[in-house]
Write a protein that holds these residues in place. Structure first.
Motif, PDB file in Angstrom:
ATOM      1  N   ARG A  35       7.442   6.547  -3.163  1.00  0.00           N
ATOM      2  CA  ARG A  35       6.580   6.539  -4.267  1.00  0.00           C
ATOM      3  C   ARG A  35       5.469   7.128  -4.228  1.00  0.00           C
ATOM      4  O   ARG A  35       5.055   7.802  -5.446  1.00  0.00           O
ATOM      5  CB  ARG A  35       6.698   4.881  -4.712  1.00  0.00           C
ATOM      6  CG  ARG A  35       6.372   4.762  -6.262  1.00  0.00           C
ATOM      7  CD  ARG A  35       6.323   3.192  -6.558  1.00  0.00           C
ATOM      8  NE  ARG A  35       5.402   2.326  -5.753  1.00  0.00           N
ATOM      9  CZ  ARG A  35       5.673   1.471  -4.846  1.00  0.00           C
ATOM     10  NH1 ARG A  35       6.758   0.922  -4.813  1.00  0.00           N
ATOM     11  NH2 ARG A  35       4.978   0.622  -4.435  1.00  0.00           N
ATOM     12  N   TRP A  36       4.720   6.772  -3.139  1.00  0.00           N
ATOM     13  CA  TRP A  36       3.466   7.402  -2.943  1.00  0.00           C
ATOM     14  C   TRP A  36       3.390   8.990  -3.026  1.00  0.00           C
ATOM     15  O   TRP A  36       2.462   9.731  -3.625  1.00  0.00           O
ATOM     16  CB  TRP A  36       2.756   7.032  -1.652  1.00  0.00           C
ATOM     17  CG  TRP A  36       2.322   5.721  -1.677  1.00  0.00           C
ATOM     18  CD1 TRP A  36       2.026   4.840  -2.622  1.00  0.00           C
ATOM     19  CD2 TRP A  36       2.367   4.813  -0.239  1.00  0.00           C
ATOM     20  NE1 TRP A  36       1.752   3.622  -2.108  1.00  0.00           N
ATOM     21  CE2 TRP A  36       2.103   3.415  -0.901  1.00  0.00           C
ATOM     22  CE3 TRP A  36       2.801   5.043   0.936  1.00  0.00           C
ATOM     23  CZ2 TRP A  36       1.744   2.567   0.109  1.00  0.00           C
ATOM     24  CZ3 TRP A  36       2.668   4.117   1.652  1.00  0.00           C
ATOM     25  CH2 TRP A  36       2.221   2.436   1.279  1.00  0.00           C
ATOM     26  N   ALA A  44      -2.049   5.169   4.800  1.00  0.00           N
ATOM     27  CA  ALA A  44      -0.884   4.394   4.376  1.00  0.00           C
ATOM     28  C   ALA A  44       0.541   5.258   4.557  1.00  0.00           C
ATOM     29  O   ALA A  44       1.345   4.840   5.328  1.00  0.00           O
ATOM     30  CB  ALA A  44      -0.684   3.707   2.830  1.00  0.00           C
ATOM     31  N   LYS A  96       8.261   2.625  -0.716  1.00  0.00           N
ATOM     32  CA  LYS A  96       6.744   2.949  -1.034  1.00  0.00           C
ATOM     33  C   LYS A  96       6.363   4.329  -0.560  1.00  0.00           C
ATOM     34  O   LYS A  96       5.617   5.109  -1.331  1.00  0.00           O
ATOM     35  CB  LYS A  96       5.978   1.891   0.001  1.00  0.00           C
ATOM     36  CG  LYS A  96       5.588   0.562  -1.016  1.00  0.00           C
ATOM     37  CD  LYS A  96       4.489  -0.167  -0.005  1.00  0.00           C
ATOM     38  CE  LYS A  96       4.344  -1.402  -0.720  1.00  0.00           C
ATOM     39  NZ  LYS A  96       3.720  -2.143   0.516  1.00  0.00           N
TER      40      LYS A  96
END
Ligand code: SF4
Ligand code: SF4
Lengths: 428, 64
Positions: free
Chosen positions: A355-356, A332, A352
């Motif tokens: 955040r990851w 991802a 995202k």
């Protein structure tokens, strides 16, 4: 590869380009008398020696744990340097194998190990260790075990598993190898640079060891520097030496756009990092890691976003596919950065990614997922403006890359090779 | 009591997070991890034991 001591107090590097054979090592004072037993442990403790494989764990704490273990125990000299940009461990095993074996022998006798392994990841290194063991066997039985050269093969549980005859794959911790290692026995897994510092401490004591380095990172360090257009430089520095000094020694002559630190494990740092001091504490304070002290300087042909993308693609390819979060997470993160480089990432996807960078840490059985998350988080932290530019497809370097048909993957482009002729003998 | 999830075993069925959401945290893909320390507060021990028993791949282990 070039080799250069940037300290008056070189302990690990040897100016001569040839492999050091037994005679040369003895002439230089090797395999001499020195501290043993509890005196050696006390000196290693007072010296503040920390593991040089990347973790920086205090060596004396590990040795104590092994001394207190019940029953027979073993030791592994770990030379399977998985970080593609690092060559210090291979240098030591190829050019100064006796220094490592001297450290291994002193360590094995101190902790009372019955058996020892030298764990390698390529044929040249394996041959060098075998040759050294033929010249002088070590006081405990030693087996050289060669594993495949992957990112995780040097991880301590992967090393134990490989030596046990299984694949070189990490396992969940605890237990750590010092609790249950090779054949179920308590096992000390120690990086070869760490072991290479032990003969110096045994011969000269803790105070002499601390004559170089900082309070929290005593001693000297091996640093591998690579940059576009120059040959990789392996140098020994006093811990705490500014990165600038290494860049000058490499003859860079231009200002890097940023750095990849600690192998791939410390993530990216911006151009200001040329002033950072090379120690565990300084790199940690800068939001990075000293790791194995391999540094890649990024130059004009490199866009830091694209470099992060290449390294994330490398992690996605190197995942051992054992942990769901790692398989899905590395893919991802790789995909979002690839979209950024192609100029069609959404703001949502970038959020995202950010955040990851935090939430995926600690979710894998080994450090690969942490390293990948660190790469993502450091890209966002160190290069926010550049990431923003990419949202609109405004990076000229990436636009040119997109139109070129094939890009060499990061492991290939950033990997440093060791060039050594094992047949050539020292003149002395 | 201490608890851990073996990430190499977890198949992401998410039963643990249903039974003890305060202890098991799922990522976007449903894989579980114990975050915020391995020590389980006494009030949650039963829920954690149930989760460990319910995990069909035995990825959760507890230790007292
Ligand atoms: S974190 Fe990734 S690389 Fe490490 S053991 Fe799990 S799947 Fe393999
Ligand atoms: S119940 Fe087991 S398999 Fe399902 S998410 Fe939790 S740990 Fe993973």
């Amino acid at each position: 590869m070039r080799v250069s001591a940037l300290t008056d107090d070189a302990r690990l590097l040897r100016p001569a380009p040839e492999r050091e054979d037994l005679g040369c090592y003895r002439t230089a004072g090797g395999y001499g008398d020195g501290l043993t037993g509890d005196d050696l442990l006390a000196a290693v403790d007072a010296a503040g020696l920390r593991g040089r494989g990347g973790g920086g764990f205090p060596v004396a704490r590990k040795w104590e744990a092994l001394c207190m273990a019940d029953g027979p125990r073993d030791v592994v000299a770990n030379g399977a340097e998985g970080e593609p940009a690092s060559l210090k461990d291979r240098y030591l095993l190829c050019r100064r194998p006796h220094l490592v074996l001297d450290g291994l022998e002193r360590c094995a006798l101190m902790i009372g190990a019955e058996r020892a392994w030298v764990y390698t990841a390529d044929a040249v290194t394996t041959a060098s260790v075998h040759a050294a063991l033929r010249e002088r066997p070590v006081a405990v039985p030693v087996v050289v075990h060669q594993a495949p050269h992957t990112y995780v093969s040097g991880e301590e549980t992967a090393a134990v598993r490989a030596i046990d005859g299984d694949e070189a794959l990490p396992t969940a911790k605890p237990p750590r190898p010092f609790e249950r290692g090779v054949g179920g026995r308590p096992t000390l897994v120690q990086n070869v640079e760490t072991l290479a510092h032990v003969p110096f401490i045994a011969a000269h004591g803790a105070k002499a060891f601390r004559a170089a380095g900082t309070d929290s990172t005593p001693g000297t360090l091996l640093v591998t520097l690579s940059a576009p257009g120059v040959a990789p430089l392996l140098c020994e520095v006093d811990a705490g030496t500014p990165l600038d000094r290494v860049l000058d020694a490499a003859g860079l002559g231009w200002t890097p756009a940023g750095f990849v630190m600690g192998g791939f494990a410390g993530g990216l740092l911006g151009p200001q990092a040329r002033e950072v001091r090379l120690s565990y504490e300084d790199l940690l304070a800068a939001g990075s890691l000293l790791g194995c002290a391999a540094v890649i300087a990024l130059g004009a042909p490199d866009c830091p976003v694209a470099v992060a993308g290449e390294i994330l693609a490398y992690f996605a390819a190197e995942t051992t596919r054992q942990c769901g979060s790692c398989v899905r997470g590395t893919q991802a993160m790789r995909d979002v950065v690839a979209q950024l480089c192609a100029g069609h990432a959404s703001a949502d996807a970038v959020e995202k990614l950010d955040r990851w960078g935090t939430t995926l840490r600690g979710r894998g059985a080994c450090g690969l997922l942490d390293a990948a998350a660190h790469m993502a988080a450091s890209l966002m932290r160190e290069f926010p403006v550049l990431v923003h530019t990419h949202l609109g497809g405004g990076c000229a370097i990436c636009a040119a890359e997109q139109s070129s048909p094939w890009r060499e993957p990061a492991a290939g482009r950033f990997a440093v090779a060791i060039d050594i002729d094992l047949e050539r003998k020292d003149a002395a | 009591m201490k608890v851990k999830v073996d990430p190499t075993k977890c198949e992401g069925f998410g039963i643990c997070a249903e039974l003890a959401p305060q202890v098991f945290e799922l990522d976007e893909w449903g894989y579980a991890a114990v975050l915020g320390g391995r020590d389980v507060p006494a009030a949650l021990e039963d829920a954690v034991r149930r989760a460990a028993g319910a995990c069909s791949v035995a990825a959760i282990s507890t230790e007292t």
